[in-house]
Design a protein around this motif. Sequence first.
Motif, PDB file in Angstrom:
ATOM      1  N   ASN A 170      -0.648   0.098  20.357  1.00 35.56           N
ATOM      2  CA  ASN A 170      -1.996   0.150  19.792  1.00 35.56           C
ATOM      3  C   ASN A 170      -1.961   0.467  18.303  1.00 35.56           C
ATOM      4  N   ALA A 171      -1.077   1.374  17.914  1.00 32.89           N
ATOM      5  CA  ALA A 171      -0.978   1.742  16.496  1.00 32.89           C
ATOM      6  C   ALA A 171      -0.546   0.551  15.645  1.00 32.89           C
ATOM      7  N   LEU A 172       0.375  -0.252  16.166  1.00 36.88           N
ATOM      8  CA  LEU A 172       0.800  -1.444  15.430  1.00 36.88           C
ATOM      9  C   LEU A 172      -0.357  -2.431  15.261  1.00 36.88           C
ATOM     10  N   PHE A 173      -1.089  -2.674  16.335  1.00 36.02           N
ATOM     11  CA  PHE A 173      -2.207  -3.607  16.253  1.00 36.02           C
ATOM     12  C   PHE A 173      -3.322  -3.076  15.357  1.00 36.02           C
ATOM     13  N   GLU A 174      -3.560  -1.779  15.411  1.00 35.83           N
ATOM     14  CA  GLU A 174      -4.599  -1.189  14.552  1.00 35.83           C
ATOM     15  C   GLU A 174      -4.237  -1.355  13.082  1.00 35.83           C
ATOM     16  N   THR A 175      -2.968  -1.153  12.757  1.00 38.06           N
ATOM     17  CA  THR A 175      -2.535  -1.329  11.373  1.00 38.06           C
ATOM     18  C   THR A 175      -2.645  -2.782  10.950  1.00 38.06           C
ATOM     19  N   TYR A 176      -2.187  -3.679  11.808  1.00 37.75           N
ATOM     20  CA  TYR A 176      -2.302  -5.123  11.550  1.00 37.75           C
ATOM     21  C   TYR A 176      -3.761  -5.499  11.297  1.00 37.75           C
ATOM     22  N   SER A 177      -4.646  -5.078  12.194  1.00 40.38           N
ATOM     23  CA  SER A 177      -6.056  -5.432  12.086  1.00 40.38           C
ATOM     24  C   SER A 177      -6.695  -4.844  10.833  1.00 40.38           C
ATOM     25  N   ARG A 178      -6.326  -3.613  10.508  1.00 40.88           N
ATOM     26  CA  ARG A 178      -6.896  -2.941   9.340  1.00 40.88           C
ATOM     27  C   ARG A 178      -6.470  -3.600   8.036  1.00 40.88           C
ATOM     28  N   LEU A 179      -5.277  -4.216   8.023  1.00 42.93           N
ATOM     29  CA  LEU A 179      -4.732  -4.778   6.788  1.00 42.93           C
ATOM     30  C   LEU A 179      -5.071  -6.248   6.566  1.00 42.93           C
ATOM     31  N   VAL A 180      -5.496  -6.966   7.611  1.00 47.93           N
ATOM     32  CA  VAL A 180      -5.706  -8.407   7.463  1.00 47.93           C
ATOM     33  C   VAL A 180      -6.682  -8.721   6.334  1.00 47.93           C
ATOM     34  N   GLU A 181      -7.848  -8.118   6.347  1.00 48.19           N
ATOM     35  CA  GLU A 181      -8.851  -8.464   5.344  1.00 48.19           C
ATOM     36  C   GLU A 181      -8.477  -8.000   3.931  1.00 48.19           C
ATOM     37  N   PRO A 182      -8.065  -6.722   3.720  1.00 47.23           N
ATOM     38  CA  PRO A 182      -7.691  -6.340   2.350  1.00 47.23           C
ATOM     39  C   PRO A 182      -6.507  -7.124   1.795  1.00 47.23           C
ATOM     40  N   VAL A 183      -5.533  -7.449   2.626  1.00 42.65           N
ATOM     41  CA  VAL A 183      -4.394  -8.238   2.156  1.00 42.65           C
ATOM     42  C   VAL A 183      -4.857  -9.662   1.818  1.00 42.65           C
ATOM     43  N   THR A 184      -5.715 -10.227   2.649  1.00 49.30           N
ATOM     44  CA  THR A 184      -6.235 -11.568   2.367  1.00 49.30           C
ATOM     45  C   THR A 184      -7.009 -11.586   1.050  1.00 49.30           C
ATOM     46  N   ARG A 188      -6.142 -13.608  -2.451  1.00 49.92           N
ATOM     47  CA  ARG A 188      -7.085 -14.548  -3.067  1.00 49.92           C
ATOM     48  C   ARG A 188      -7.372 -14.175  -4.521  1.00 49.92           C
ATOM     49  N   GLU A 189      -7.302 -12.889  -4.827  1.00 52.39           N
ATOM     50  CA  GLU A 189      -7.442 -12.491  -6.230  1.00 52.39           C
ATOM     51  C   GLU A 189      -6.228 -12.934  -7.034  1.00 52.39           C
ATOM     52  N   ARG A 190      -5.071 -12.855  -6.407  1.00 52.65           N
ATOM     53  CA  ARG A 190      -3.836 -13.239  -7.092  1.00 52.65           C
ATOM     54  C   ARG A 190      -3.723 -14.750  -7.230  1.00 52.65           C
ATOM     55  N   TYR A 191      -4.202 -15.478  -6.243  1.00 54.19           N
ATOM     56  CA  TYR A 191      -4.112 -16.945  -6.258  1.00 54.19           C
ATOM     57  C   TYR A 191      -5.525 -17.527  -6.169  1.00 54.19           C
ATOM     58  N   PRO A 404       8.170  -6.815   3.477  1.00 50.43           N
ATOM     59  CA  PRO A 404       7.902  -7.932   2.568  1.00 50.43           C
ATOM     60  C   PRO A 404       7.600  -7.446   1.153  1.00 50.43           C
ATOM     61  N   PRO A 405       8.269  -7.988   0.144  1.00 49.78           N
ATOM     62  CA  PRO A 405       8.050  -7.530  -1.231  1.00 49.78           C
ATOM     63  C   PRO A 405       6.585  -7.582  -1.656  1.00 49.78           C
ATOM     64  N   MET A 406       5.848  -8.596  -1.202  1.00 46.30           N
ATOM     65  CA  MET A 406       4.461  -8.689  -1.624  1.00 46.30           C
ATOM     66  C   MET A 406       3.601  -7.591  -1.006  1.00 46.30           C
ATOM     67  N   ILE A 407       3.988  -7.102   0.165  1.00 44.66           N
ATOM     68  CA  ILE A 407       3.277  -5.959   0.747  1.00 44.66           C
ATOM     69  C   ILE A 407       3.384  -4.755  -0.191  1.00 44.66           C
ATOM     70  N   VAL A 408       4.560  -4.594  -0.778  1.00 48.95           N
ATOM     71  CA  VAL A 408       4.763  -3.514  -1.749  1.00 48.95           C
ATOM     72  C   VAL A 408       3.914  -3.773  -2.988  1.00 48.95           C
ATOM     73  N   GLU A 409       3.942  -5.002  -3.486  1.00 52.16           N
ATOM     74  CA  GLU A 409       3.182  -5.353  -4.687  1.00 52.16           C
ATOM     75  C   GLU A 409       1.678  -5.170  -4.489  1.00 52.16           C
ATOM     76  N   LEU A 410       1.216  -5.372  -3.270  1.00 53.59           N
ATOM     77  CA  LEU A 410      -0.214  -5.246  -2.994  1.00 53.59           C
ATOM     78  C   LEU A 410      -0.617  -3.815  -2.645  1.00 53.59           C
ATOM     79  N   GLY A 411       0.337  -2.894  -2.697  1.00 49.80           N
ATOM     80  CA  GLY A 411       0.023  -1.488  -2.469  1.00 49.80           C
ATOM     81  C   GLY A 411      -0.161  -1.094  -1.022  1.00 49.80           C
ATOM     82  N   GLN A 412       0.367  -1.904  -0.084  1.00 50.29           N
ATOM     83  CA  GLN A 412       0.193  -1.608   1.343  1.00 50.29           C
ATOM     84  C   GLN A 412       1.509  -1.169   1.996  1.00 50.29           C
ATOM     85  N   GLU A 413       2.476  -0.776   1.172  1.00 49.65           N
ATOM     86  CA  GLU A 413       3.796  -0.418   1.693  1.00 49.65           C
ATOM     87  C   GLU A 413       3.731   0.754   2.667  1.00 49.65           C
ATOM     88  N   LYS A 414       2.978   1.793   2.321  1.00 49.12           N
ATOM     89  CA  LYS A 414       2.962   3.005   3.138  1.00 49.12           C
ATOM     90  C   LYS A 414       2.423   2.734   4.536  1.00 49.12           C
TER      91      LYS A 414
END
Length: 530
Positions: A170-184, A188-191, A404-414
């Motif tokens: 559940n914790a993995l899915f919650e993190t995945y779900s929480r990050l989908v929109e901010p990462v997207t 889109r800001e970057r590209y 993933p390096p871009m996860i780090v670049e987008l500030g979602q590493e932690k």
Amino acid sequence: MAGSEFNDREQLLLARYFTNVDRPVFALRNLPDVVKGALFSRYSRTEKSLRRVLLDEFIGQPDSGFTELEIAEELSFSDDMVATRRAEEFYERVLVGYGDDSVAELAGAHVAVELTSILAAKAIEDSRIGISPLEKSTRYVRFDRPGLDGKYLFYRGEELAHPDYEKAANALFETYSRLVEPVTLAIRERYPHENGETDRAWKSSTRAKALDLLRGLLPAGSLTNLGLFGNGRAFEYLITKMAAHELLESQKLASQLQNELSVVIPAFVRRALDDRCGLPSVDRIKRVRSATAALARRGSVLPTKPTVRLVDYDKDAVRKVVAAALFPHSTLGWEQQAADPALVLAALLKDRANRRQRVPRALEHATYTFEIVANFGAYRDLHRHRMLTQDRQYLGADLGYDLPPMIVELGQEKAFASAIEAAGNAHRGLDRDLGPALAQYIVPLAYHVRWYFRANLREVYHLCELRTTPQGHPDYRLVAQEMYRRVQEVHPQLTEYADFVDLGPGDELERRGAERKLDEKLSALDRGVR
């Protein structure tokens, strides 16, 4: 002429089941698969034409419900008019009476397998010949949509009743779900939109990038969907193999597959779990697995970066490829085949216009064995290549994971790393209490797994040219590039013409170019261009 073989009534009837009734090349249609297969099987044992076999032996039989050809004049056809039961009986006689298993390859079935774990899907897809699978994509589909019960979709079998499992999943899915929109949004800001790019293409490529970055959070127990097409022989072996699998989920799938396939191709799967053939094979597979596991060495392992090692290759490969290329054009024996390798390889491989122009089978005489360490997501993609030999070790947490390096670049590493490492800790508890096979369910796709590929050079060309395209996922691109480099180091002559292996950095937004091409094709279709 074939058309003169049939009277007008017969031709009218046959037109329902064949693409033509008067030419020597024709396709079958509107027939059950079992009848099509039985027709071809019977075809090899008779002087009759295929159309005549259908008329004489499968239409107008008592079990079909139709006894007069005059029904064709009504132009009201039904597949029931073809004696399906007669086809089944034919297979029964051939398979049981003569033991000719090859006829079971002449008919097949489409099967959907839904809400099964990625682990069990890999067990199904491990079938190399005769089964064509297509699995739900982590690039195009969000995996955090809840099921009908409102829960995240991951495998919850009774054998996984462990206090750490559901909490960690559940914790993995919650993190995945929480990050989908901010990462997207960050992507889109970057590209941003580019000139000439449609909104559809931009949104599709940026969402695909986000899901690619986050797929490593998904546990191997995530539920997926599979579409399968296979022939009867392949399904029979698949059911037997799945019944012997160490995962209870796979064993249950074996029974479910047999139940459903028994409705559409019963003659082919009847032996899969019977007392004479199937169950003894199941027992033997289990014994072999247990005996070899007892002999295997074990030890502690440390986190390992993604690597590709060439652990074995044929040092005489160039001579063998040359001999194989010359052999069909010669009047001499294998040992007497010789010519300048540079000239032969140029004749074989130069002037390919694209990677779809396959290299010749002479290259199959050069073989290589690779040991690969990469994340399970990359393994999942590369596992689809079936014309080679591969096998993997248990998926665990000891070999480390990819961030993933871009996860780090987008500030979602932690957030990403915290969820991955918590699942790794849960894996260690499950491994201790339930064993390594069941503990795999909680391991996220970001964790590394070790496996081997044994492939011939022809498949190396195909795999490396396909999997290094710029739009490919960077994780499997790296593996394919390193495989090519390892072969190039030992056989530079044999890799000289691998013109479509891309060793470049790839596209940062992998799907952007492909989505643009898709728009062009859609636009052409809208304009009526073919």
